[in-house]
Design a protein around this motif. Sequence first.
Motif, short mmCIF file in Angstrom:
data_model
loop_
_atom_site.label_atom_id
_atom_site.label_comp_id
_atom_site.label_asym_id
_atom_site.label_seq_id
_atom_site.Cartn_x
_atom_site.Cartn_y
_atom_site.Cartn_z
N TYR A 197 0.83 -1.20 0.00
CA TYR A 197 0.00 0.00 0.00
C TYR A 197 0.86 1.24 0.00
O TYR A 197 1.64 1.48 0.93
CB TYR A 197 -0.92 0.03 1.22
CG TYR A 197 -1.75 1.30 1.30
CD1 TYR A 197 -2.86 1.46 0.48
CD2 TYR A 197 -1.41 2.33 2.17
CE1 TYR A 197 -3.61 2.63 0.51
CE2 TYR A 197 -2.16 3.50 2.22
CZ TYR A 197 -3.26 3.64 1.39
OH TYR A 197 -4.00 4.79 1.42
N GLU A 230 -5.39 3.64 4.32
CA GLU A 230 -5.39 2.31 3.72
C GLU A 230 -6.72 1.59 3.87
O GLU A 230 -7.27 1.06 2.90
CB GLU A 230 -4.27 1.47 4.32
CG GLU A 230 -4.17 0.08 3.71
CD GLU A 230 -2.97 -0.70 4.19
OE1 GLU A 230 -2.73 -1.80 3.64
OE2 GLU A 230 -2.25 -0.22 5.10
N LYS A 231 -7.26 1.53 5.08
CA LYS A 231 -8.51 0.79 5.29
C LYS A 231 -9.67 1.44 4.53
O LYS A 231 -10.56 0.74 4.02
CB LYS A 231 -8.83 0.69 6.78
CG LYS A 231 -7.87 -0.21 7.55
CD LYS A 231 -8.25 -0.33 9.01
CE LYS A 231 -7.30 -1.27 9.74
NZ LYS A 231 -7.63 -1.39 11.19
N PHE A 232 -9.67 2.74 4.46
CA PHE A 232 -10.73 3.43 3.71
C PHE A 232 -10.54 3.24 2.20
O PHE A 232 -11.52 3.18 1.46
CB PHE A 232 -10.75 4.92 4.08
CG PHE A 232 -11.44 5.20 5.38
CD1 PHE A 232 -12.82 5.40 5.42
CD2 PHE A 232 -10.74 5.25 6.57
CE1 PHE A 232 -13.47 5.66 6.62
CE2 PHE A 232 -11.38 5.51 7.77
CZ PHE A 232 -12.75 5.70 7.80
N GLN A 275 -9.48 0.54 0.89
CA GLN A 275 -10.02 -0.80 0.66
C GLN A 275 -11.55 -0.75 0.55
O GLN A 275 -12.14 -1.41 -0.31
CB GLN A 275 -9.59 -1.74 1.79
CG GLN A 275 -8.10 -2.03 1.80
CD GLN A 275 -7.63 -2.75 3.06
OE1 GLN A 275 -8.40 -2.96 4.00
NE2 GLN A 275 -6.36 -3.11 3.09
N LEU A 276 -12.16 0.03 1.43
CA LEU A 276 -13.62 0.18 1.37
C LEU A 276 -14.04 0.93 0.10
O LEU A 276 -15.07 0.61 -0.50
CB LEU A 276 -14.12 0.93 2.61
CG LEU A 276 -14.03 0.16 3.94
CD1 LEU A 276 -14.45 1.07 5.10
CD2 LEU A 276 -14.92 -1.08 3.90
N LYS A 320 -19.92 0.48 7.16
CA LYS A 320 -18.58 0.09 7.65
C LYS A 320 -17.67 1.31 7.72
O LYS A 320 -16.91 1.47 8.67
CB LYS A 320 -17.97 -0.96 6.70
CG LYS A 320 -18.63 -2.32 6.73
CD LYS A 320 -17.93 -3.27 5.75
CE LYS A 320 -18.62 -4.61 5.67
NZ LYS A 320 -17.95 -5.51 4.69
N LEU A 346 -15.94 2.92 11.00
CA LEU A 346 -14.48 3.07 11.05
C LEU A 346 -14.11 4.53 11.32
O LEU A 346 -13.16 4.81 12.05
CB LEU A 346 -13.88 2.62 9.71
CG LEU A 346 -12.36 2.60 9.60
CD1 LEU A 346 -11.74 1.71 10.67
CD2 LEU A 346 -11.93 2.12 8.21
#
Length: 245
Positions: free
Chosen positions: A138, A146-148, A150-151, A170, A174
Amino acid sequence: MRRLLVLVSCFCACYASQSKGVVSLDSFTFDKVLSKFKVSIVKFDVSYPYGDKHEEFVKMSSVYQSIDELLVAEVPVKDYGDKDNEDLAIRYGLTKKDFPVVKLFVAGQPEPYTFTDEEFNQDKLQKFVSKHSKTIVYIGLPGTLEKFDQLAAEFAKEKLADQRKNILLKAENLWDSIEGKQKQRSAEIYVKTMRKALEKGDEFFHTETVRINNVLKGSMTNEKKADLGIRLNVLESFKVQHDEL
């Protein structure tokens, strides 16, 4: 990591780059150094590079100083004397008239990606790195999370409104757990982007990008400009995924 840094330092001690934050490679060190990194962005150029394109490449390098898996390097090619590194240029089918040429080497990929955008600037270079490196590591754009991201990818690929609402939920949950003012702001942009896309459809990604770019042409504070830049980067997290479908 310490061993790797020592290794790179040894390789480059005699080939110090004149560009701050950019490692200078030659025919002897090129393969050895690149093999130690998951992603390497390399500029092939004249032996003493200068000009706007060179400056934009150097500016980009400063953004990636804290990413251990990414190498930012340059290969100075001489067309006189001993013709240092000409063999590397020949390997990739390059001549002096092509310079500068930027290539992205990603572990596991048989051939490097070539930067072909007509706009040679820091922003375009960062998007180039982010787009082609995501399968292995990433490397997000400034202000992205990063997590956002992915979403955002899930959201862009999903066509059913109900499923998109679940992804939005989600993201909202988060967002509640994110700490830090800047990360909170970025998370808010992701969530609001999803809400607008649910309301207006995928066309929103394009129209909002155009709108923000138009706004950026006007006069504003540096703080406002930076915020709009983050919005564009977050939109890119949706747009890139959508364009690849």
